[in-house]
Scaffold this active site. Sequence first.
Site, short mmCIF file in Angstrom:
data_model
loop_
_atom_site.label_atom_id
_atom_site.label_comp_id
_atom_site.label_asym_id
_atom_site.label_seq_id
_atom_site.Cartn_x
_atom_site.Cartn_y
_atom_site.Cartn_z
N ARG A 140 -5.68 -32.42 -21.55
CA ARG A 140 -4.76 -32.46 -22.68
C ARG A 140 -3.69 -33.52 -22.44
NH1 ARG A 140 -3.27 -32.41 -27.86
NH2 ARG A 140 -1.39 -31.22 -28.31
N CYS A 141 -3.65 -34.53 -23.31
CA CYS A 141 -2.68 -35.60 -23.21
C CYS A 141 -1.86 -35.66 -24.49
CB CYS A 141 -3.37 -36.95 -22.98
SG CYS A 141 -4.39 -37.01 -21.51
N CYS B 78 5.48 -20.80 -26.03
CA CYS B 78 4.26 -20.60 -25.25
C CYS B 78 4.47 -20.97 -23.79
CB CYS B 78 3.11 -21.41 -25.83
SG CYS B 78 3.42 -23.18 -26.00
N HIS C 77 -6.51 -21.78 -24.81
CA HIS C 77 -6.70 -22.86 -23.85
C HIS C 77 -7.94 -22.65 -22.99
CE1 HIS C 77 -2.42 -23.15 -24.88
NE2 HIS C 77 -2.59 -24.44 -24.71
N ASP D 288 8.74 -23.78 -34.81
CA ASP D 288 8.26 -23.63 -33.43
C ASP D 288 9.28 -24.16 -32.43
OD1 ASP D 288 5.89 -22.50 -34.20
OD2 ASP D 288 4.73 -24.34 -34.09
N LEU E 43 -9.91 -40.19 -17.50
CA LEU E 43 -10.10 -38.86 -16.93
C LEU E 43 -10.35 -37.83 -18.02
CD1 LEU E 43 -10.12 -36.94 -14.51
CD2 LEU E 43 -7.62 -36.76 -14.73
#
Length: 768
Positions: free
Chosen positions: A529-530, A657, A708, A613, A19
């Site tokens: 995004r994986c 985020c 993004h 982070d 995918l």
Amino acid sequence: MTVTTASLGFPRIGPKRGLKFALERYWSGQSGRDALLRTAQTLRASAWERQKNSGIDHVPSGDFSLYDHVLDMTVMLGAIPSRYGKPDGGPDGDTALDRYFTMARGARGDDPEGGCTHRGGGQAAMEMTKWFDTNYHYIVPEVTAGTRLRRSSDQIVQDYREAKALGIETRPVLVGPVTWLSLAKGHDVDPLGLLGDALDVYAELLVDLAAAGADWVQIDEPCLVTDLNPVQTAAYRTAYAALAKAGPKIMLTSYFGKLGDNLDLVADLPVAGLHIDLVRAPEQLEPVLAAVRPDLLLSLGVIDGRNVWRADLAALLDRLAPVAAERDLVLAPSCSLLHVPIDLDLEPAIDPELTQWLAFAVQKLGELDSLKRALNAGRDSVADDISAASDAARSRRRSTRIHDPAVARRTAGVTPNMSERPDFATRRPLQAERLGLPSYPTTTIGSFPQTKAVRQARAAHRRGTVSDADYTAFLQAETKDTILWQEAVGLDMLVHGEFERNDMVQYFGERLSGFAFTQNGWVQSYGSRCVRPPILYGDVSRPAPMTVDWWAYAQSLTERPVKGMLTGPVTILNWSFVRDDQPRSQTCQQIALAIREEVTDLEAAGARAIQIDEAALREGLPLRMSDWESYLDWAIAGFRLAAAGVQAQTQIHTHMCYSEFNDILPSIAAMDADVLSIETARSQMELLQAFADYQYPSGIGPGVYDIHSPRVPDVEEMVELLRLAGAHIAPDQLWVNPDCGLKTRSWDDVGPALSAMVEAARRLRVPA
């Protein structure tokens, strides 16, 4: 009494991330709509066949999505914000599909389907945030006073028919109406006021599913495990009084926690079935059994849908057998298997001892089938399966690779003063003098584009076709070019670009003890995004410095400060498959001590600023407020333990985020970071009002560039965002940065975006 099995959802991406690659080919123009939809159809069929062949009785349909299942429900309800065009999309299927992706990820100004509603051109995406307490991101629905919900998609019915044509009877899955409305963002309107309109659409869908032959439908209401207000409670009663009569029998599905004080509400709803999560909340089985109707079909989530540890079948059977003797049951994962990798058989490189402790999605289906057969036909029918699971559980308990006495001694030696620094008022002038930065200082979050060349070099080095020396030389060249580029564009605080890093958690896990890694253990985070979460199986320590050499090389190339870049202990914890044999707080403290060593080594090497982070800190917040204090106490303590080993003049940054912070701002402040960078571009700085109300004291970098999305904002748009920020936050607190790291973007995007960002900061430095 009969026991059957169900899958609540299966990974969408495919064993080889089919995918992901199909989406990215479509977005880049390398393939068309038909090719994308063919790939999607193939992936759906493969998932249905795999689940059916694993012995699953209730196979889901409608759980597949091209981007996000919440966005799919938004489209089905016709809740398409007016800026994206009419809900019906016109006669051209490409228009509807492109609009769908524009809602999800935005569109560039040169995209003819993208519209142009921003000064920088193109179309901004809808907001995105975390799906409850997972690392999956959903697209936040939007409603206004003018929103009118009406059916705008038949995808759920089409998927059911598609499976039926393959000879597979499925149970369609829908995000529940109260959960969808509760997650929606209302602009001057309470989304739950649209319940009546929503129920009309849901009822139509249920009628059509019944006409197509569906006997059951799964309606997911994870909000049932959260603190409900009276309006939500009333909405549940109204919704299911209406929907229970509309079509197929309803399996009302809760997950991610316990029903708790919502149990009486749920027990009164006129649904035919109820799913409960017995992994996150094993203690709720007896209260649920006592509360629900005898004729209610109970679905028990007994296999962990969010972690990778193999189940102890014998222990589960001991608990389930008395219940199965009294009533029909469905056995299922605790939640959708979306959150785990697909197949352990794709991991030949994992150590055999560790492999026997694990179960991915396919293996979890096998565990369900073994439990079903044992309860229906006796344990002897699956004696080998039960014995193997018991042996694995015993092996894991006794393994010497799990516990490290040296780590136990270190954690026992932690004292409160190890988490303390001089107060911010003392630190601030010392850091200002040492760093010498202008007002509105500019920086980035850490990573720079991981280009095809970077990925190819990493792969070649991993295969052994590029030597260590040649790979190091390549990375040094990339780092040098990026440092010089940042200087040329005018950034004030630089980063080294992270070209040596594969992932912000995996990179550190590979250099810490207690972690194992997969080759194909991919999990969807959002869209294409994986991520491959590490498997944290044992005690954590740091054998050697992890980042100091690369930081030192980058700093040697410039006089400007280069941030040391680290991932924080809570994020490493929450973005790993974590051991379940000790409290998460204990594991977090072990990681924090390892990161603390790295922080002090960076400072000793000369780092003037270090970013730690904690993108996943809010993500790990329990769903019930009564559980918040305990989590926040140990999570904040973990960050402070990692950060507080430095001197007052060393500036500590952190980044978070795609989260809501309004309700935990005292804890965010208690982290005591000198600079906090956050995502705010999609929300037009809305989040900063809470920081202003709280009078947050430290530096804040509200993102002005949504990384993004493929669109590139221009200078005027960023200036406008910073002026909005300045309405909430004092100018001397403001930093200027993107929303997140730039790893997934191209240099063609990053170059103009950061140039515009630097120019926006310069304009604000000049008095009007």
